[in-house]
Design a protein around this motif. Structure first.
Motif, PDB file in Angstrom:
ATOM      1  N   CYS A   1       8.829   4.551   4.390  1.00  0.00           N
ATOM      2  CA  CYS A   1       7.353   4.523   4.297  1.00  0.00           C
ATOM      3  C   CYS A   1       6.803   3.226   4.873  1.00  0.00           C
ATOM      4  O   CYS A   1       5.771   3.216   5.553  1.00  0.00           O
ATOM      5  CB  CYS A   1       6.902   4.642   2.847  1.00  0.00           C
ATOM      6  SG  CYS A   1       7.298   6.216   2.116  1.00  0.00           S
TER       7      CYS A   1
ATOM      8  N   ARG B   1       0.821  -1.223   0.000  1.00  0.00           N
ATOM      9  CA  ARG B   1       0.000   0.000   0.000  1.00  0.00           C
ATOM     10  C   ARG B   1       0.850   1.266   0.000  1.00  0.00           C
ATOM     11  O   ARG B   1       0.417   2.316  -0.431  1.00  0.00           O
ATOM     12  CB  ARG B   1      -0.888   0.042   1.265  1.00  0.00           C
ATOM     13  CG  ARG B   1      -1.966  -0.959   1.311  1.00  0.00           C
ATOM     14  CD  ARG B   1      -3.228  -0.516   0.616  1.00  0.00           C
ATOM     15  NE  ARG B   1      -3.558   0.878   0.806  1.00  0.00           N
ATOM     16  CZ  ARG B   1      -4.177   1.636  -0.090  1.00  0.00           C
ATOM     17  NH1 ARG B   1      -4.524   1.124  -1.233  1.00  0.00           N
ATOM     18  NH2 ARG B   1      -4.455   2.888   0.153  1.00  0.00           N
ATOM     19  N   THR B   2       2.075   1.176   0.522  1.00  0.00           N
ATOM     20  CA  THR B   2       2.908   2.377   0.645  1.00  0.00           C
ATOM     21  C   THR B   2       3.772   2.608  -0.596  1.00  0.00           C
ATOM     22  O   THR B   2       4.425   3.637  -0.704  1.00  0.00           O
ATOM     23  CB  THR B   2       3.854   2.260   1.861  1.00  0.00           C
ATOM     24  OG1 THR B   2       4.830   1.236   1.581  1.00  0.00           O
ATOM     25  CG2 THR B   2       3.123   1.901   3.120  1.00  0.00           C
TER      26      THR B   2
ATOM     27  N   SER C   1       4.203   2.826   8.067  1.00  0.00           N
ATOM     28  CA  SER C   1       2.909   2.159   7.936  1.00  0.00           C
ATOM     29  C   SER C   1       2.775   0.999   8.927  1.00  0.00           C
ATOM     30  O   SER C   1       1.726   0.823   9.556  1.00  0.00           O
ATOM     31  CB  SER C   1       2.760   1.656   6.495  1.00  0.00           C
ATOM     32  OG  SER C   1       1.659   0.846   6.385  1.00  0.00           O
TER      33      SER C   1
END
Ligand SMILES: [Fe+2]
Length: 414
Positions: free
Chosen positions: A392, A246-247, A396
């Motif tokens: 990132c 997702r990142t 997350s």
């Protein structure tokens, strides 16, 4: 030499492809057929490894042709070339084609796609995978719910209500699908409480793949000799990889498929743990004795790893072919040519980051990034960006850990 058949109703288009791929004639035996009937006659005369057909053709269209080829020659890979105006026809093609390419398709894209298809085909034809699939015996079938769902989503009259209705009849699957939808992987702004809304937000294909993820973890039960924590650890890792995906700076059009691939990427381990427990335990011992990774241990013992086994199985079950490809290569992404930061490259990066972060957190020697991983990142052109990806990913995972602590919920999603 791979045999490739190109099909179009216009001879000048075929001439264009012939000119475009002129240099490839030394590695591919390329044949050209005008129309569906001529293509079937060419297939009768000699088996092709790949058939690439135009979608819109008078008489027999591309989807019908590829449907016949699927039934008559199941090992032939099928690709379709489709124009923007053919959107409705393309829906039919998706059911029978391994991949849909948009027209006009330039030479490098066509070459890379054929190359990737052939690499996967070769991988699944190796004696190693044939031996393992043979020794696994009959593969467990998926649930009736999933089978009904897979048929329903390809019906022209399929509606969100009918698809949601099929899943609703299976309480366990409904709960899992809603749990994954609301897990944060898909970035939905609001909580989804009904399956019909989940279908509306994510589309039928993604919902079908989520149902498959739920099923895959139900049908493979690890052997009693496998540590009880194995399944849970594996699912947690899959979840972490999906969160990292997702990142990553992925195109929105492929992000959901990549999340799916992440949730299922190590399913081959589950297959080994349930169907080949002796070999699986031997691989675990080898890891402990030599401090090597699971893939190295499996390759040393079996000649192939869980990556190819899982991809092969998921391919048989009909999961999205891009996800199959990414799963097959998630430990060796440089086996195939890449077009930018694609699904395969993203899955590799996310699983590498999850492994590295895990090794760091648990002080696991030998599980950090290896020299070969660094070389791989360099080849993919991602070495410079890797530290930013790591930052990132950490952010997350920390956020997720904090919210899990606040909610005091469980991490097991599948
Ligand atoms: Fe893996």
């Amino acid at each position: 030499m791979k045999r490739i058949l190109f099909v179009d109703d216009e001879s000048n288009i075929l001439d264009g492809i012939r000119r475009m791929l002129y240099a490839d004639r030394i590695r591919w035996d390329m044949q050209f057929a005008i129309g569906g009937e001529a293509a079937l006659r060419a297939c009768e005369a000699g088996r092709f490894d790949v058939v690439i057909s135009d979608m819109r053709m008078p008489g027999m269209d591309g989807a019908t042709l590829l449907g016949h080829i699927r039934d008559l020659y199941p090992s032939t890979a099928r690709l379709i070339l489709s124009g923007y105006a053919d959107a409705n026809l393309t829906t039919r093609a998706v059911a029978v084609a391994y991949r849909v390419l948009s027209k006009p398709c330039d030479g490098p894209e066509l070459q890379a796609t054929i190359e990737r298809v052939c690499t996967l085909q070769d991988l699944f034809c190796t004696p190693g995978i044939r031996r393992i699939i043979g020794s696994i015996g009959e593969l467990p079938s998926l649930s009736r719910t999933y089978t009904a769902l897979a048929l329903a989503v390809h019906e022209p009259a399929a509606s969100m209500a009918s698809v949601a209705g099929i899943i609703e009849q299976d309480i366990a699957m409904s709960a899992k699908v809603l749990q994954i939808v609301n897990s944060g992987f898909f970035g939905l702004a609001q909580k989804v409480t009904s399956l019909q809304s989940a279908v509306a937000f994510l589309g039928m294909d993604t919902i079908q793949n989520l149902a498959l993820a739920s099923d895959a973890f139900r049908v493979f039960v690890p052997d009693p000799r496998i540590p009880k924590t194995f399944c849970e650890t594996m699912q947690q890792r899959a979840r972490r990889v999906a969160l990292i995906v997702r990142t990553l700076p992925l195109d929105k059009t492929v992000r959901d498929v990549t999340v799916m691939a992440a949730l299922l990427h190590d399913v081959g381990m589950l297959v080994l743990a349930s169907k080949m427990p002796d070999e699986f335990c031997a691989a675990l011992s080898l890891m402990q004795e030599h401090g090597c990774g699971q893939v190295e241990a499996e390759e040393q013992l079996l000649g192939i790893s869980h990556a190819e086994i899982g991809a092969y199985l998921l391919g048989l079950w009909g999961i999205n072919s891009l996800a199959v490809e990414a799963i097959a290569h998630h430990h060796h992404p440089t086996r195939i040519p890449h077009s930018g930061f694609d699904i395969s490259a993203a899955l590799y990066v996310a699983s590498l980051l999850a492994r590295e972060i895990d090794a760091h957190a648990n002080d696991l020697q030998g599980r950090e990034i290896s020299k070969s991983d660094l070389a791989c990142l360099e080849t993919l052109g991602l070495l410079q960006q890797f530290p930013a990806f790591r930052e990132c990913a950490l952010e997350s995972l920390n956020e997720d850990a904090n919210s899990a602590t606040q909610e005091n919920g469980t991490n097991s999603l599948l």
